[in-house]
Design an enzyme around this catalytic site. Structure first.
Site, short mmCIF file in Angstrom:
data_model
loop_
_atom_site.label_atom_id
_atom_site.label_comp_id
_atom_site.label_asym_id
_atom_site.label_seq_id
_atom_site.Cartn_x
_atom_site.Cartn_y
_atom_site.Cartn_z
N ASP A 310 -22.36 -42.64 29.86
CA ASP A 310 -22.65 -41.33 30.42
C ASP A 310 -23.28 -41.44 31.81
OD1 ASP A 310 -22.66 -38.62 30.28
OD2 ASP A 310 -23.95 -38.48 28.52
N ASP A 370 -20.68 -29.97 29.00
CA ASP A 370 -21.10 -29.96 27.60
C ASP A 370 -20.77 -28.63 26.93
OD1 ASP A 370 -22.20 -32.32 28.38
OD2 ASP A 370 -24.15 -31.95 27.46
C1 9PG Z 1 -27.25 -36.84 26.36
C2 9PG Z 1 -26.15 -35.90 26.82
C3 9PG Z 1 -24.93 -35.88 25.87
C4 9PG Z 1 -23.81 -35.04 26.48
C5 9PG Z 1 -23.48 -35.56 27.87
C6 9PG Z 1 -24.72 -35.54 28.76
O1 9PG Z 1 -25.04 -31.83 34.75
N1 9PG Z 1 -26.01 -32.12 34.07
O2 9PG Z 1 -27.17 -31.91 34.48
C7 9PG Z 1 -25.82 -32.67 32.76
C8 9PG Z 1 -26.90 -32.99 31.96
C9 9PG Z 1 -26.70 -33.52 30.68
C10 9PG Z 1 -25.41 -33.72 30.24
C11 9PG Z 1 -24.33 -33.40 31.03
C12 9PG Z 1 -24.53 -32.88 32.31
O3 9PG Z 1 -25.20 -34.23 28.95
O4 9PG Z 1 -22.47 -34.81 28.47
O5 9PG Z 1 -22.67 -35.07 25.65
O6 9PG Z 1 -24.47 -37.19 25.61
O7 9PG Z 1 -25.76 -36.31 28.13
O8 9PG Z 1 -28.36 -36.78 27.20
#
Ligand code: 9PG
Length: 501
Positions: A310, A370
């Site tokens: 991730d 998400d």
């Molecule tokens: C775990 C999560 C989950 C999730 C992932 C990811 O753009 N953003 O600020 C942002 C924050 C968190 C995020 C995605 C985008 O979630 O997609 O499935 O694994 O991390 O922390």
């Protein structure tokens, strides 16, 4: 630049370019740093392709406000290529397209890695390379056909052979970071008899972001968790974000020299999450590559065979690296190191990955932001990358054309009614999108489901319907035709009603 004419049956376009041009199938290949095509279309729609998994992707009319993340600079830093915001312009990453009123599409797509950008206005569509020499594919014709031609070329160039994963249970969309050995062992017991392939432990097991060892909630360590999952006949999966670290992590404190810096020597802020900014590494350093290799050898030795990697875009951010290579090339080298360490038989699911730069390395890719157990959220009206079922459905369907390049993951489906604001119709839409995209995952603990919900889950896990794309948002699932056009462009935002309830 010199100009040439490209011809597609009765249609032709004037192209200004620097380099060579050659014919391939129904289209053309151009090399060189820039390409400018006069489209002669009247108020076409522009297909904006977002840089990473979470980045806004979809169609907007040239006279409409460009599809982007507005009013949230920290989210922009995480969920798109903030370097290429192009204020006021329709701009996207790697590939772009224009759709005429007759439904014909003019597509321009990069065939090379290197932060390529596509910009469109009322007269032209322009392709600009990053720091590496670029090659572009240009074609015009039926929408699904031109995207297919482009995807086929990418498949050949990047020698893509995707491994398919069966259904996945992930801890994220129920427990979020609140996981422990105790609650997961119970959940795994309940999942044992269900027809799933993978049980994937998400964020919450680690000591810190950057310090990838089990925290005190997992007193017997992660190898024990992997063994337990395997003892139930499932593939052990684990989440980590190997290219980032929090400022207070052990790794950032012990190896400040590994952190990517800008020209002034200040650490690059790679994004914002966990209520803090975070950093990334200069992966061109030999020590960093060695660290990544041994980290993944270690996690593989714990018994994990499925990795959800991730926040990967961070490895491709601008900064001063020890070796002067394109930032996406630097990222790709880091990923090759990781792939080498886990072996070809491990499954890599990318989340927050730069979509073009990751081709041929990951098996699966998240293709949208998400999901959530709610449809939408009016608090962030101008942010199509925020969590929510609607945002994840829209982005994912707009990346259907990538489904031969990755196993395309639209994110979790929901079967539960407990802790869930999604109505039956929304849950059905999520299930159909998972079937269309070809990746099935869920997070519901079995104990939360009613008898009827369990039956629905079992049917979902046991069926892989035949999918046919009939139009941009029109799909045939087995023999049922489903039109998502009103879902992607609703007359009114449904969140208004949810918040009033
Ligand atoms: C775990 C999560 C989950 C999730 C992932 C990811 O753009 N953003 O600020 C942002 C924050 C968190 C995020 C995605 C985008 O979630 O997609 O499935 O694994 O991390 O922390």
């Amino acid at each position: 630049m010199s100009t040439s004419q490209i011809v597609f049956g009765a249609a032709s376009f004037e192209v200004a370019s620097h380099g060579q041009v050659s014919k391939i199938g129904a289209g053309y290949i151009f090399s060189g740093p820039e390409l400018e095509i006069l489209h002669k279309m009247n108020n076409p729609e522009f297909y904006r392709h977002g840089w990473n998994s979470w980045s806004p992707t979809g169609w907007r009319k040239i006279t409409e406000k460009p599809l982007k993340i507005y009013g949230n600079p920290l989210r922009l830093l995480t969920a798109d290529d903030s370097q290429h915001f192009h204020e006021g312009l329709h701009a996207g990453s790697g590939v772009g397209a224009l759709s005429d009123i007759n439904g014909k599409v003019l597509l321009v797509g990069a065939l090379t890695v290197g932060n390529n950008v596509i910009i469109a206005d009322e007269e032209k569509i322009t392709a600009q390379q990053g720091n590496s020499p670029s090659e572009w594919f240009v074609s015009y014709g039926e929408e699904t056909e031109v995207f297919k031609e482009y995807a086929n070329l990418l498949q050949q160039r990047f020698e893509i052979k995707i491994k398919e994963s069966g259904p996945v249970w992930s801890s994220w969309y129920t427990f979020f970071e609140d996981i422990s050995e105790k609650n997961l062992l119970d959940t795994i017991d309940e999942l044992a008899t269900f027809p799933i392939d993978v049980i994937q432990i998400d964020d919450g097991w680690e000591t810190n972001i950057g310090d990838w060892s089990a925290n005190t909630k997992f007193p017997n360590g992660m190898a024990h968790m992997a063994d337990y999952i395997r003892s139930k006949g499932k593939t052990p999966g684990i989440w980590l974000a190997p290219l980032i670290c929090l400022p207070n992590s052990k790794i950032a404190t012990e190896h400040p020299d590994w952190i990517l810096k800008d020209e002034s020597g200040t650490p690059v802020v790679a994004g914002y999450n966990w209520e803090t900014i975070y950093f990334t590494f200069d992966s061109t350093l030999q020590e960093v590559k060695q660290y990544l290799h041994s980290l993944f050898e270690e996690i593989t030795s714990w018994g994990f065979k499925y990795f959800k990697l991730d926040f990967m875009y961070a490895g491709a951010l601008p900064g001063v690296r020890s070796v002067q290579i394109d930032r996406e090339q630097a990222y790709r080298e880091a990923m090759q190191t990781i792939r080498h360490a886990v072996g070809d038989d491990s499954y890599l699911l990318g989340s927050g990955i730069p979509m073009i730069a990751s081709l041929g390395i990951f098996d699966g890719a998240r293709v949208g932001p998400d999901t959530a157990p709610y449809w939408d959220n009016t608090e962030r009206r101008e942010d199509p990358s925020g969590p929510g079922a609607w945002n994840s459905i829209c982005n994912s369907l707009n990346r259907y054309w990538m489904s031969g390049l990755y196993q395309t993951d639209p994110d979790a489906t929901f079967f539960r009614s407990r802790q869930n604001l999604l109505d039956t119709n929304s849950k059905t839409l999520l299930k159909q999108v998972a079937q269309i995209m070809g990746f099935r995952s869920f997070s519901d603990p079995i104990a939360w489901l009613s008898e009827e919900e369990i039956q629905e889950l079992i049917i979902f896990l046991n069926t892989s319907p035949k999918i046919k794309q009939k139009g941009r948002y029109l799909f045939e699932i087995d023999s049922e035709i489903i039109d998502f056009a009103d879902v992607v462009f609703p007359k009114k935002r449904i969140s208004d009603f949810i918040l009033l309830k």
